[in-house]
Write a protein that holds these residues in place. Structure first.
Motif, PDB file in Angstrom:
ATOM      1  N   TYR A  95       1.505   8.239   9.290  1.00 47.05           N
ATOM      2  CA  TYR A  95       1.362   6.957   8.598  1.00 47.05           C
ATOM      3  C   TYR A  95       2.594   6.082   8.803  1.00 47.05           C
ATOM      4  O   TYR A  95       2.475   4.908   9.159  1.00 47.05           O
ATOM      5  CB  TYR A  95       1.097   7.237   7.118  1.00 47.05           C
ATOM      6  CG  TYR A  95       0.998   6.024   6.222  1.00 47.05           C
ATOM      7  CD1 TYR A  95       0.217   4.919   6.556  1.00 47.05           C
ATOM      8  CD2 TYR A  95       1.665   6.002   5.003  1.00 47.05           C
ATOM      9  CE1 TYR A  95       0.118   3.825   5.704  1.00 47.05           C
ATOM     10  CE2 TYR A  95       1.560   4.918   4.139  1.00 47.05           C
ATOM     11  CZ  TYR A  95       0.791   3.832   4.501  1.00 47.05           C
ATOM     12  OH  TYR A  95       0.689   2.754   3.661  1.00 47.05           O
ATOM     13  N   TRP A  97       0.818  -1.215   0.000  1.00 43.35           N
ATOM     14  CA  TRP A  97       0.000   0.000   0.000  1.00 43.35           C
ATOM     15  C   TRP A  97       0.851   1.263   0.000  1.00 43.35           C
ATOM     16  O   TRP A  97       0.396   2.318  -0.461  1.00 43.35           O
ATOM     17  CB  TRP A  97      -0.918   0.028   1.224  1.00 43.35           C
ATOM     18  CG  TRP A  97      -2.229  -0.644   0.994  1.00 43.35           C
ATOM     19  CD1 TRP A  97      -2.657  -1.819   1.525  1.00 43.35           C
ATOM     20  CD2 TRP A  97      -3.277  -0.194   0.148  1.00 43.35           C
ATOM     21  NE1 TRP A  97      -3.912  -2.124   1.061  1.00 43.35           N
ATOM     22  CE2 TRP A  97      -4.319  -1.134   0.211  1.00 43.35           C
ATOM     23  CE3 TRP A  97      -3.449   0.924  -0.673  1.00 43.35           C
ATOM     24  CZ2 TRP A  97      -5.500  -0.999  -0.495  1.00 43.35           C
ATOM     25  CZ3 TRP A  97      -4.626   1.061  -1.382  1.00 43.35           C
ATOM     26  CH2 TRP A  97      -5.636   0.105  -1.285  1.00 43.35           C
ATOM     27  N   HIS A 107      -3.807   9.400   1.703  1.00 41.77           N
ATOM     28  CA  HIS A 107      -5.265   9.290   1.803  1.00 41.77           C
ATOM     29  C   HIS A 107      -5.622   7.858   2.171  1.00 41.77           C
ATOM     30  O   HIS A 107      -5.798   7.003   1.308  1.00 41.77           O
ATOM     31  CB  HIS A 107      -5.912   9.749   0.496  1.00 41.77           C
ATOM     32  CG  HIS A 107      -5.590  11.177   0.206  1.00 41.77           C
ATOM     33  ND1 HIS A 107      -6.289  12.221   0.773  1.00 41.77           N
ATOM     34  CD2 HIS A 107      -4.597  11.737  -0.533  1.00 41.77           C
ATOM     35  CE1 HIS A 107      -5.760  13.360   0.383  1.00 41.77           C
ATOM     36  NE2 HIS A 107      -4.726  13.100  -0.406  1.00 41.77           N
ATOM     37  N   LEU A 108      -5.717   7.625   3.486  1.00 43.87           N
ATOM     38  CA  LEU A 108      -6.037   6.311   4.016  1.00 43.87           C
ATOM     39  C   LEU A 108      -7.543   6.086   3.990  1.00 43.87           C
ATOM     40  O   LEU A 108      -8.314   7.011   3.713  1.00 43.87           O
ATOM     41  CB  LEU A 108      -5.511   6.177   5.448  1.00 43.87           C
ATOM     42  CG  LEU A 108      -4.016   6.419   5.640  1.00 43.87           C
ATOM     43  CD1 LEU A 108      -3.647   6.310   7.119  1.00 43.87           C
ATOM     44  CD2 LEU A 108      -3.201   5.448   4.807  1.00 43.87           C
ATOM     45  N   GLU A 109      -7.956   4.901   4.324  1.00 43.25           N
ATOM     46  CA  GLU A 109      -9.380   4.577   4.364  1.00 43.25           C
ATOM     47  C   GLU A 109     -10.127   5.525   5.302  1.00 43.25           C
ATOM     48  O   GLU A 109     -11.250   5.929   5.029  1.00 43.25           O
ATOM     49  CB  GLU A 109      -9.556   3.125   4.814  1.00 43.25           C
ATOM     50  CG  GLU A 109     -10.980   2.639   4.793  1.00 43.25           C
ATOM     51  CD  GLU A 109     -11.092   1.162   5.160  1.00 43.25           C
ATOM     52  OE1 GLU A 109     -12.136   0.582   4.856  1.00 43.25           O
ATOM     53  OE2 GLU A 109     -10.143   0.605   5.747  1.00 43.25           O
ATOM     54  N   ARG A 110      -9.478   5.924   6.393  1.00 43.97           N
ATOM     55  CA  ARG A 110     -10.125   6.810   7.369  1.00 43.97           C
ATOM     56  C   ARG A 110     -10.049   8.276   6.986  1.00 43.97           C
ATOM     57  O   ARG A 110     -10.628   9.132   7.640  1.00 43.97           O
ATOM     58  CB  ARG A 110      -9.506   6.599   8.747  1.00 43.97           C
ATOM     59  CG  ARG A 110      -8.071   7.044   8.841  1.00 43.97           C
ATOM     60  CD  ARG A 110      -7.543   6.924  10.281  1.00 43.97           C
ATOM     61  NE  ARG A 110      -6.219   7.400  10.378  1.00 43.97           N
ATOM     62  CZ  ARG A 110      -5.122   6.657  10.341  1.00 43.97           C
ATOM     63  NH1 ARG A 110      -5.239   5.347  10.227  1.00 43.97           N
ATOM     64  NH2 ARG A 110      -3.931   7.194  10.449  1.00 43.97           N
ATOM     65  N   TYR A 123      -6.799   5.489  -1.005  1.00 44.39           N
ATOM     66  CA  TYR A 123      -7.049   4.092  -0.630  1.00 44.39           C
ATOM     67  C   TYR A 123      -8.179   3.564  -1.504  1.00 44.39           C
ATOM     68  O   TYR A 123      -9.173   4.253  -1.734  1.00 44.39           O
ATOM     69  CB  TYR A 123      -7.449   4.026   0.849  1.00 44.39           C
ATOM     70  CG  TYR A 123      -7.897   2.653   1.282  1.00 44.39           C
ATOM     71  CD1 TYR A 123      -6.971   1.711   1.693  1.00 44.39           C
ATOM     72  CD2 TYR A 123      -9.244   2.297   1.259  1.00 44.39           C
ATOM     73  CE1 TYR A 123      -7.376   0.443   2.077  1.00 44.39           C
ATOM     74  CE2 TYR A 123      -9.654   1.028   1.645  1.00 44.39           C
ATOM     75  CZ  TYR A 123      -8.708   0.109   2.053  1.00 44.39           C
ATOM     76  OH  TYR A 123      -9.105  -1.140   2.432  1.00 44.39           O
ATOM     77  N   ALA A 124      -8.037   2.350  -2.004  1.00 39.57           N
ATOM     78  CA  ALA A 124      -9.085   1.725  -2.825  1.00 39.57           C
ATOM     79  C   ALA A 124      -9.201   0.261  -2.425  1.00 39.57           C
ATOM     80  O   ALA A 124      -8.267  -0.512  -2.600  1.00 39.57           O
ATOM     81  CB  ALA A 124      -8.755   1.843  -4.306  1.00 39.57           C
ATOM     82  N   GLU A 125     -10.335  -0.088  -1.869  1.00 40.32           N
ATOM     83  CA  GLU A 125     -10.601  -1.476  -1.456  1.00 40.32           C
ATOM     84  C   GLU A 125     -10.374  -2.411  -2.630  1.00 40.32           C
ATOM     85  O   GLU A 125     -10.726  -2.103  -3.757  1.00 40.32           O
ATOM     86  CB  GLU A 125     -12.049  -1.597  -0.967  1.00 40.32           C
ATOM     87  CG  GLU A 125     -12.373  -2.915  -0.345  1.00 40.32           C
ATOM     88  CD  GLU A 125     -11.709  -3.131   0.996  1.00 40.32           C
ATOM     89  OE1 GLU A 125     -11.256  -4.265   1.234  1.00 40.32           O
ATOM     90  OE2 GLU A 125     -11.628  -2.187   1.783  1.00 40.32           O
ATOM     91  N   ARG A 183      -7.519  -3.384  -4.022  1.00 42.43           N
ATOM     92  CA  ARG A 183      -6.384  -3.100  -4.896  1.00 42.43           C
ATOM     93  C   ARG A 183      -5.399  -4.260  -4.947  1.00 42.43           C
ATOM     94  O   ARG A 183      -4.776  -4.512  -5.953  1.00 42.43           O
ATOM     95  CB  ARG A 183      -5.662  -1.843  -4.419  1.00 42.43           C
ATOM     96  CG  ARG A 183      -4.463  -1.489  -5.291  1.00 42.43           C
ATOM     97  CD  ARG A 183      -3.867  -0.182  -4.912  1.00 42.43           C
ATOM     98  NE  ARG A 183      -4.832   0.862  -5.238  1.00 42.43           N
ATOM     99  CZ  ARG A 183      -4.557   2.159  -5.197  1.00 42.43           C
ATOM    100  NH1 ARG A 183      -3.372   2.566  -4.862  1.00 42.43           N
ATOM    101  NH2 ARG A 183      -5.465   3.054  -5.477  1.00 42.43           N
ATOM    102  N   TYR A 188      -9.089  -3.264  13.780  1.00 36.76           N
ATOM    103  CA  TYR A 188      -7.660  -2.970  13.657  1.00 36.76           C
ATOM    104  C   TYR A 188      -6.879  -3.362  14.904  1.00 36.76           C
ATOM    105  O   TYR A 188      -5.881  -4.067  14.824  1.00 36.76           O
ATOM    106  CB  TYR A 188      -7.419  -1.484  13.359  1.00 36.76           C
ATOM    107  CG  TYR A 188      -7.918  -1.075  12.008  1.00 36.76           C
ATOM    108  CD1 TYR A 188      -7.173  -1.317  10.865  1.00 36.76           C
ATOM    109  CD2 TYR A 188      -9.158  -0.458  11.865  1.00 36.76           C
ATOM    110  CE1 TYR A 188      -7.638  -0.954   9.611  1.00 36.76           C
ATOM    111  CE2 TYR A 188      -9.629  -0.093  10.620  1.00 36.76           C
ATOM    112  CZ  TYR A 188      -8.873  -0.341   9.495  1.00 36.76           C
ATOM    113  OH  TYR A 188      -9.347   0.010   8.261  1.00 36.76           O
TER     114      TYR A 188
END
Length: 193
Positions: free
Chosen positions: A119, A55, A108-111, A65-67, A69, A167
């Motif tokens: 990060y 990632w 740019h994370l999922e959150r 972020y793209a689920e 990937r 998490y």
């Protein structure tokens, strides 16, 4: 949260990767299906960190972020030689963070948007705690690098009392006389040995 200079963060990240690499290198052929964490085998744990490292390049390059990937299947991530898969992903992540101004960027994370310095510190703590998980699972040395523990505690001590669902497990109580490593593990829901 205390500030750590970008050059020091990069060096700590490299050391955290090396610590995990040492544990991956110590995995015996018959240990890949052993339990590392509840519902995770040793292979699953290594694949999780391969994914984390995969990632880094797109996120540091500014992609969101793209689920989906990367592959979900452990065998797809680790291939025929898990050490090669791990080292390739780790090298790519380190190279991305070593680019000029990489640690001054926002990822740019999922959150949502997150400073790259935050990060990388989260990845250092993930690598450090999972190095302990892997060492415990394969009966290797569970002693962690003291500077990595100190840096990881910056994340661990900021975790909410109920953890982060999906998490991090809720933190466990630790004694006031606990070592920094014991405190770190407790903050991440691990019961130190």
């Amino acid at each position: 949260m205390a500030e750590i200079a970008p050059t020091e963060l990069l060096e700590l990240f490299q050391r955290a990767q090396a610590s995990f690499t040492d544990r991956v290198d110590a995995i015996e052929p018959g240990q890949w299906e052993d339990e590392a964490l509840p519902e995770w085998t040793v292979a699953d744990l290594v694949a999780h960190l391969v994914t984390e490292m995969l990632w880094v390049p797109p996120l540091v390059a500014g992609e969101p972020y793209a689920e989906g990937r990367f592959p979900d299947a452990t065998t797809d991530l680790l291939g025929d030689d898990p050490m090669v898969g791990w080292e390739s992903a780790a090298d790519g992540a380190l190279s991305s963070f070593a680019e000029d101004d990489a640690l001054e960027r926002t990822v740019h994370l999922e959150r949502g948007p997150t400073p790259a310095t935050q990060y990388i510190l989260e990845l250092i703590s993930d690598l450090t705690v999972h190095s302990w998980d892997l060492a415990r699972a394969i009966d290797a040395d569970t002693e962690l690098d003291g500077e990595l523990v100190t840096a990881s505690l910056l994340i661990g001590e900021a975790l909410p009392d109920d953890g982060v669902p999906g998490y991090y497990e809720p933190p466990l109580d630790s004694s006031p006389s606990a070592s920094p490593q014991q405190r770190l593990l407790a903050r991440f829901g691990r019961r130190p040995l």
